[in-house]
Design a protein around this motif. Structure first.
Motif, PDB file in Angstrom:
ATOM      1  N   GLY A  61     -17.094  18.675   1.510  1.00 30.62           N
ATOM      2  CA  GLY A  61     -16.573  17.621   0.640  1.00 30.62           C
ATOM      3  C   GLY A  61     -15.339  16.907   1.140  1.00 30.62           C
ATOM      4  N   TYR A  62     -14.868  17.202   2.338  1.00 22.92           N
ATOM      5  CA  TYR A  62     -13.707  16.500   2.892  1.00 22.92           C
ATOM      6  C   TYR A  62     -14.137  15.105   3.331  1.00 22.92           C
ATOM      7  CZ  TYR A  62     -10.805  20.694   3.066  1.00 22.92           C
ATOM      8  OH  TYR A  62     -10.060  21.797   2.736  1.00 22.92           O
ATOM      9  N   ARG A  63     -13.302  14.121   3.036  1.00 23.41           N
ATOM     10  CA  ARG A  63     -13.585  12.719   3.368  1.00 23.41           C
ATOM     11  C   ARG A  63     -12.313  12.048   3.881  1.00 23.41           C
ATOM     12  NH1 ARG A  63     -17.973  14.425   3.347  1.00 23.41           N
ATOM     13  NH2 ARG A  63     -19.541  14.181   1.766  1.00 23.41           N
ATOM     14  N   PRO A  64     -12.452  10.975   4.655  1.00 20.33           N
ATOM     15  CA  PRO A  64     -11.256  10.225   5.074  1.00 20.33           C
ATOM     16  C   PRO A  64     -10.496   9.720   3.852  1.00 20.33           C
ATOM     17  CG  PRO A  64     -13.167   9.525   6.322  1.00 20.33           C
ATOM     18  CD  PRO A  64     -13.669  10.423   5.235  1.00 20.33           C
ATOM     19  N   ARG A  65      -9.205   9.648   3.976  1.00 19.93           N
ATOM     20  CA  ARG A  65      -8.370   9.198   2.870  1.00 19.93           C
ATOM     21  C   ARG A  65      -8.732   7.771   2.492  1.00 19.93           C
ATOM     22  NH1 ARG A  65      -2.054   9.583   3.495  1.00 19.93           N
ATOM     23  NH2 ARG A  65      -2.846   9.627   5.604  1.00 19.93           N
ATOM     24  N   ALA A  66      -8.874   7.535   1.195  1.00 19.01           N
ATOM     25  CA  ALA A  66      -9.186   6.191   0.703  1.00 19.01           C
ATOM     26  C   ALA A  66      -7.932   5.323   0.825  1.00 19.01           C
ATOM     27  CB  ALA A  66      -9.638   6.247  -0.750  1.00 19.01           C
ATOM     28  N   VAL A  67      -8.088   4.169   1.422  1.00 21.56           N
ATOM     29  CA  VAL A  67      -6.970   3.242   1.594  1.00 21.56           C
ATOM     30  C   VAL A  67      -6.974   2.289   0.411  1.00 21.56           C
ATOM     31  CG1 VAL A  67      -5.970   1.473   3.061  1.00 21.56           C
ATOM     32  CG2 VAL A  67      -7.143   3.423   4.084  1.00 21.56           C
ATOM     33  N   THR A  68      -5.879   2.255  -0.297  1.00 25.89           N
ATOM     34  CA  THR A  68      -5.761   1.331  -1.426  1.00 25.89           C
ATOM     35  C   THR A  68      -4.897   0.167  -0.987  1.00 25.89           C
ATOM     36  OG1 THR A  68      -3.852   2.541  -2.266  1.00 25.89           O
ATOM     37  CG2 THR A  68      -6.014   3.147  -3.139  1.00 25.89           C
ATOM     38  N   GLN A  69      -5.358  -1.019  -1.319  1.00 24.79           N
ATOM     39  CA  GLN A  69      -4.614  -2.207  -0.948  1.00 24.79           C
ATOM     40  C   GLN A  69      -3.785  -2.694  -2.125  1.00 24.79           C
ATOM     41  OE1 GLN A  69      -7.384  -5.079   0.450  1.00 24.79           O
ATOM     42  NE2 GLN A  69      -7.694  -4.034   2.393  1.00 24.79           N
ATOM     43  N   ARG A  70      -2.567  -3.086  -1.825  1.00 27.17           N
ATOM     44  CA  ARG A  70      -1.724  -3.638  -2.875  1.00 27.17           C
ATOM     45  C   ARG A  70      -2.025  -5.140  -2.993  1.00 27.17           C
ATOM     46  NH1 ARG A  70       4.119  -1.234  -1.483  1.00 27.17           N
ATOM     47  NH2 ARG A  70       4.143  -3.154  -0.348  1.00 27.17           N
ATOM     48  N   PRO A  71      -1.956  -5.651  -4.215  1.00 28.60           N
ATOM     49  CA  PRO A  71      -2.238  -7.084  -4.376  1.00 28.60           C
ATOM     50  C   PRO A  71      -1.172  -7.941  -3.687  1.00 28.60           C
ATOM     51  CG  PRO A  71      -1.467  -6.106  -6.429  1.00 28.60           C
ATOM     52  CD  PRO A  71      -1.630  -4.997  -5.447  1.00 28.60           C
ATOM     53  N   LEU A  72      -1.618  -9.087  -3.166  1.00 31.29           N
ATOM     54  CA  LEU A  72      -0.677 -10.022  -2.534  1.00 31.29           C
ATOM     55  C   LEU A  72       0.141 -10.698  -3.595  1.00 31.29           C
ATOM     56  CD1 LEU A  72      -3.091 -11.615   0.072  1.00 31.29           C
ATOM     57  CD2 LEU A  72      -1.363  -9.876   0.471  1.00 31.29           C
ATOM     58  N   ARG A  73       1.359 -11.005  -3.266  1.00 32.66           N
ATOM     59  CA  ARG A  73       2.266 -11.696  -4.224  1.00 32.66           C
ATOM     60  C   ARG A  73       2.372 -13.138  -3.931  1.00 32.66           C
ATOM     61  NH1 ARG A  73       7.118  -7.484  -5.340  1.00 32.66           N
ATOM     62  NH2 ARG A  73       5.806  -5.699  -5.469  1.00 32.66           N
TER      63      ARG A  73
END
Length: 88
Positions: free
Chosen positions: A76-88
């Motif tokens: 069940g190990y998976r690459p870390r999910a990358v979360t993107q921050r919204p552009l301002r």
């Protein structure tokens, strides 16, 4: 000399079980020219534990790297999910 760099960082999290683990693998060359496989694992946010394996041939290190990666992915190990921050 390593022909191609090998490294991976994978995580396994489950909030219901309070589980937050990481597993990292890297193939490198030691100061003495040996091929080394470094394994690190533990709870996310800690330095965890470390183990090094030394090999005479790069192919042996790559074989263990791939076997360990397959085993961890099956658990069940998976690459870390990358979360993107919204552009301002």
């Amino acid at each position: 000399m390593i022909k191609q760099p090998f490294q991976i960082y994978i995580e396994r999290t489950d909030a219901a079980k309070n589980m937050a683990r990481f597993y990292a693998l890297q193939i490198s060359v030691s100061l003495f020219g040996e091929t080394c496989l470094t394994r690190r694992w533990g709870r996310i946010g800690t330095s965890g534990q470390m183990m090094m394996h030394h090999f005479g041939r790069e192919e042996e290190a790559v074989r263990l790297f791939l076997d360990l990666t397959r085993q961890k992915r099956a658990r069940g190990y998976r690459p870390r999910a990358v979360t993107q921050r919204p552009l301002r």
